[in-house]
Write a protein that holds these residues in place. Structure first.
Motif, short mmCIF file in Angstrom:
data_model
loop_
_atom_site.label_atom_id
_atom_site.label_comp_id
_atom_site.label_asym_id
_atom_site.label_seq_id
_atom_site.Cartn_x
_atom_site.Cartn_y
_atom_site.Cartn_z
N TYR A 14 46.29 -52.31 16.41
CA TYR A 14 45.23 -53.26 16.07
C TYR A 14 45.36 -53.65 14.60
O TYR A 14 45.78 -52.85 13.77
N ALA B 37 45.87 -52.36 28.73
CA ALA B 37 46.80 -53.48 28.62
C ALA B 37 46.15 -54.74 28.04
O ALA B 37 46.82 -55.52 27.39
N PHE C 195 41.74 -43.35 17.63
CA PHE C 195 42.34 -44.10 16.54
C PHE C 195 42.85 -43.20 15.42
O PHE C 195 42.30 -42.12 15.16
N GLY C 196 43.89 -43.69 14.73
CA GLY C 196 44.37 -43.07 13.51
C GLY C 196 43.60 -43.63 12.32
O GLY C 196 42.71 -44.47 12.47
N LEU D 231 45.75 -50.40 12.52
CA LEU D 231 45.30 -49.20 13.21
C LEU D 231 46.16 -48.94 14.43
O LEU D 231 46.48 -49.87 15.19
N SER E 217 48.44 -48.11 21.22
CA SER E 217 48.00 -49.49 20.97
C SER E 217 47.96 -49.74 19.47
O SER E 217 47.72 -48.81 18.69
N SER F 150 39.37 -50.29 32.36
CA SER F 150 40.67 -50.38 31.67
C SER F 150 40.70 -49.54 30.41
O SER F 150 41.78 -49.24 29.90
N ASN G 233 46.86 -45.62 30.76
CA ASN G 233 46.53 -47.03 30.56
C ASN G 233 45.04 -47.32 30.57
O ASN G 233 44.60 -48.39 30.16
N ASN G 234 44.23 -46.38 31.06
CA ASN G 234 42.81 -46.67 31.27
C ASN G 234 41.86 -45.74 30.54
O ASN G 234 40.65 -45.87 30.67
N SER G 235 42.39 -44.82 29.77
CA SER G 235 41.53 -43.84 29.09
C SER G 235 41.07 -44.38 27.74
O SER G 235 41.72 -45.25 27.16
N PRO G 236 39.96 -43.84 27.24
CA PRO G 236 39.46 -44.30 25.94
C PRO G 236 40.48 -44.07 24.81
O PRO G 236 41.30 -43.16 24.87
N LEU G 237 40.39 -44.92 23.80
CA LEU G 237 41.34 -44.89 22.69
C LEU G 237 40.90 -43.91 21.62
O LEU G 237 39.72 -43.78 21.32
N VAL H 217 45.76 -38.77 15.86
CA VAL H 217 46.78 -39.80 15.71
C VAL H 217 47.16 -39.89 14.24
O VAL H 217 46.27 -39.99 13.37
N ARG I 76 37.93 -41.72 10.55
CA ARG I 76 38.55 -42.69 11.44
C ARG I 76 37.54 -43.23 12.45
O ARG I 76 36.50 -42.62 12.70
N ARG J 269 52.80 -53.27 27.69
CA ARG J 269 51.91 -53.56 28.81
C ARG J 269 50.90 -54.65 28.45
O ARG J 269 50.29 -55.22 29.34
N GLY J 270 50.72 -54.89 27.18
CA GLY J 270 49.75 -55.89 26.78
C GLY J 270 50.05 -56.40 25.39
O GLY J 270 50.60 -55.69 24.55
N PHE K 62 43.26 -56.73 18.66
CA PHE K 62 44.34 -56.17 19.47
C PHE K 62 45.66 -56.88 19.23
O PHE K 62 45.73 -58.12 19.29
N GLN L 211 49.88 -53.14 23.30
CA GLN L 211 49.71 -51.85 23.94
C GLN L 211 51.03 -51.48 24.61
O GLN L 211 51.65 -52.30 25.29
#
Lengths: 112, 113
Positions: free
Chosen positions: A35, B98, A103-104, A90, A33, B94, A97-101, A4, B43, A55-56, A45, A48
């Protein structure tokens, strides 16, 4: 591996100004997303986006807004900057929508 | 409101000693717990996700719903484990989508030679 990417890496703004932060997700990732990480705290947060739709949303004022483009990159906009907006922003991307994030490295914003 | 508490801001242990980083949470529904790690000048990256039940770099974490805890453990610390560790929470399956992830304040782990 192209992770990212966020730009700029550092930014100094004055109170009352507007700022735009940019994020390019990992290729193939459709979710982005945002942050905010204040010094000494964990990331908080903000938004998203998935498939170009919000979505959020976290507990941030309307001065904060974002959008996602057709290529899945994203911008975070903050209006009427306050001193308290100084933080590391960040961006994180994920496949869906449900996979791990992932980060940059973040954009360090300083408001004077 | 959901919350993640990491009671130790700083934890210092000697190389070869066991490590336990504490994480407690409050969440009204079914939670999904994560550990993220940030090594110096790198990171933030995912270390563990409780539903995966994996052991990464020798670290394990078990979700204890009775004690609302998700402590991170490693039997023998290595110098390269020195980093900032964040516990995080989302709704089950999740991934932090979201609803976002709720992070703790982090624990700075220092492994002394």
């Amino acid at each position: 591996d192209a992770g990212v990417t966020q730009s700029p890496t550092h930014l100094i703004k004055t109170r009352g100004q507007h700022v735009t932060l940019r994020c390019s997700p990992i290729s193939g990732h459709k979710s982005v997303s945002w942050y905010q990480q204040v010094l000494g705290q964990g990331p908080q947060f903000i938004f998203q986006y998935y498939e170009k739709e919000e979505r959020g949303r976290g507990n941030f004022p309307d001065r904060f807004s974002a959008r996602q483009f057709p290529n899945y990159s994203s911008e975070l906009n903050v209006n009427a900057l306050l001193l308290g907006d100084s933080a590391l922003y960040l961006c994180a991307s994920s496949w869906d929508n449900n996979s791990p994030l992932h980060f940059g490295n973040g954009t360090r914003l300083t408001v004077t | 409101a959901q919350r993640v508490t990491q009671p130790e801001k700083l934890l210092s242990v000697f190389k070869g000693a066991p490590v336990e980083l504490k994480c407690n949470y409050s969440y009204s529904g079914s939670p999904e717990l994560f550990w993220y790690v940030q090594y110096s000048r790198q990171r933030l990256q995912l270390l563990l996700r409780h539903i995966s039940r994996e052991s990464i770099k020798g670290f394990t974490a078990d979700l204890n719903k009775g004690e609302t805890s998700f402590h991170l453990k490693k039997p023998f610390a290595q110098e390269e484990d020195s980093a900032m560790y964040y516990c995080a929470l989302s709704g089950l399956y999740s991934g932090g989508g979201a609803d976002g992830l709720t992070f703790g304040k982090g624990t700075h782990l220092i492994i002394q030679p």
